[in-house]
Design a protein around this motif. Structure first.
Motif, PDB file in Angstrom:
ATOM      1  N   ILE A  65       0.826  -1.204   0.000  1.00  0.00           N
ATOM      2  CA  ILE A  65       0.000   0.000   0.000  1.00  0.00           C
ATOM      3  C   ILE A  65       0.861   1.256   0.000  1.00  0.00           C
ATOM      4  N   LEU A  66       2.145   1.123   0.325  1.00  0.00           N
ATOM      5  CA  LEU A  66       3.050   2.268   0.251  1.00  0.00           C
ATOM      6  C   LEU A  66       3.289   2.692  -1.192  1.00  0.00           C
ATOM      7  N   PHE A  67       3.043   1.781  -2.133  1.00  0.00           N
ATOM      8  CA  PHE A  67       3.297   2.068  -3.544  1.00  0.00           C
ATOM      9  C   PHE A  67       2.016   2.143  -4.364  1.00  0.00           C
TER      10      PHE A  67
ATOM     11  N   ARG B 215      -1.994   7.156   4.789  1.00  0.00           N
ATOM     12  CA  ARG B 215      -1.356   5.918   4.357  1.00  0.00           C
ATOM     13  C   ARG B 215      -0.430   5.361   5.438  1.00  0.00           C
ATOM     14  N   ALA B 216       0.379   6.225   6.068  1.00  0.00           N
ATOM     15  CA  ALA B 216       1.314   5.755   7.098  1.00  0.00           C
ATOM     16  C   ALA B 216       0.564   5.156   8.281  1.00  0.00           C
ATOM     17  N   PHE B 217      -0.554   5.782   8.672  1.00  0.00           N
ATOM     18  CA  PHE B 217      -1.341   5.258   9.786  1.00  0.00           C
ATOM     19  C   PHE B 217      -1.954   3.914   9.425  1.00  0.00           C
TER      20      PHE B 217
ATOM     21  N   LEU C 116      -2.980  -6.563   3.532  1.00  0.00           N
ATOM     22  CA  LEU C 116      -3.188  -5.600   2.454  1.00  0.00           C
ATOM     23  C   LEU C 116      -4.616  -5.081   2.457  1.00  0.00           C
ATOM     24  N   VAL C 117      -5.575  -5.978   2.621  1.00  0.00           N
ATOM     25  CA  VAL C 117      -6.982  -5.568   2.621  1.00  0.00           C
ATOM     26  C   VAL C 117      -7.265  -4.626   3.792  1.00  0.00           C
ATOM     27  N   VAL C 118      -6.697  -4.912   4.957  1.00  0.00           N
ATOM     28  CA  VAL C 118      -6.900  -4.043   6.122  1.00  0.00           C
ATOM     29  C   VAL C 118      -6.367  -2.651   5.835  1.00  0.00           C
ATOM     30  N   ALA C 119      -5.153  -2.563   5.279  1.00  0.00           N
ATOM     31  CA  ALA C 119      -4.562  -1.253   4.990  1.00  0.00           C
ATOM     32  C   ALA C 119      -5.381  -0.495   3.950  1.00  0.00           C
ATOM     33  N   VAL C 120      -5.822  -1.192   2.905  1.00  0.00           N
ATOM     34  CA  VAL C 120      -6.634  -0.547   1.871  1.00  0.00           C
ATOM     35  C   VAL C 120      -7.956  -0.048   2.445  1.00  0.00           C
TER      36      VAL C 120
END
Length: 297
Positions: free
Chosen positions: A65-67, A214-216, A201-205
């Motif tokens: 998710i950083l990219f 994004r960082a949080f 990944l799904v959690v971050a998205v």
């Protein structure tokens, strides 16, 4: 560099330093815990290691998710389905079946073993249902639930929701190792770690879609995995007190996972109309976990 730029950069640098220090402290604490358990309770040390692997997989899953800020909804639903399939197979092959076998080895007949594990499954599901009713939390799509949810910040609601999801996985890993069958515990931990990668990944998205930075989103996604080694140690310690608790522990962990599958993951994966993608993901996840259990267990 002007004053505005310096003030804009310093908070970010400070944040990186704080998170780096927190990660180092957490790693040191986990290492010390592993050293202690390895000398005094090897099965708990194995469970802790398995939980740490799963937590690391969750953390690794957040990094893309950083990219890339978003991923297609169809892929998200496929990932949800894949995780459900892995957990469903883990419940059946790594928890329920060994639980029945453990009850039979302790002298129970076929009906008695089945009823013991069945009762434990219902207890595990009931425990998660009670937490779902009493603990304020927020689903990524369905919204807020629980007592006085409106009084809490949305960030903490997400934390509680992630805890509800990850705790049964950690318990399952711990109980799996508590049965003195390292290969079966390793198969279970491996399967959960594999499904934790897309889950992270799904959690971050989902957090970014809900309006978080994004960082949080990455940091919270990584921290959510720490529930799993804690749950793994708890499950291994409780079942390790008495071998008579093994069938109950295996069934309880299975019931908790089945509750999460039915109450959380499948509804989320079907909510946007991508049932076919979610179902295909579930089938693939189920078969992969079945193969892992067969090969390693």
């Amino acid at each position: 560099m002007n004053t505005f730029s310096r003030h804009r950069i310093r908070p970010a640098a400070t944040s990186v330093s704080v998170w780096t220090l927190a990660v180092l402290v957490a790693c040191l604490g986990l290492h010390q815990a592993w050293v202690y358990f390895d000398a005094n309770a090897p099965h708990v040390a194995d469970a802790l290691l398995g939980g740490m692997v799963a937590a690391g997989a969750t953390a690794a899953g957040t990094l893309p998710i950083l990219f890339a800020r978003t991923i297609p909804q169809k892929m998200q639903d496929s990932m949800f389905g894949f995780g459900a399939g892995v957990m469903l197979a883990a419940s059946a092959f790594s928890l329920v079946a060994p639980g029945i076998a453990a009850a039979e080895s302790q002298g129970a007949g076929p009906w008695g073993a089945g009823l013991t594990v069945g009762a434990a499954i219902l207890l595990g599901a009931a425990a998660l249902l009670l937490m779902d009713r009493l603990l304020p939390h927020e689903h990524f799509i369905k919204g807020r639930e629980g007592i006085e949810a409106h009084r809490l910040r949305r960030a903490w609601l997400f934390v509680f929701a992630i805890t509800l999801h990850n705790l049964p996985e950690g318990l399952a890993i711990g109980v799996g190792y508590a049965g003195n069958d390292p290969l079966r515990g390793t198969a279970l931990a491996t399967g959960i770690a594999i499904q934790d990668i897309p889950e992270g990944l799904v959690v971050a998205v989902a957090l970014i879609a809900a309006g978080y930075k994004r960082a949080f989103a990455v940091a919270l996604g990584m921290l959510s995995g720490l529930v799993e080694p804690v749950g793994a140690v708890l499950g291994a310690v409780v079942v390790g007190w008495s071998t008579a608790l093994l069938p109950w522990g295996l069934g309880f962990a299975a019931g908790a996972m089945l509750f999460v599958i039915s109450h959380e993951i499948i509804p989320e994966s079907h909510r946007k109309g991508h049932e076919v993608y979610a179902t295909c993901g579930l089938m693939l996840g189920f078969v992969l976990m079945m193969l892992l259990d067969t090969a390693l267990g």
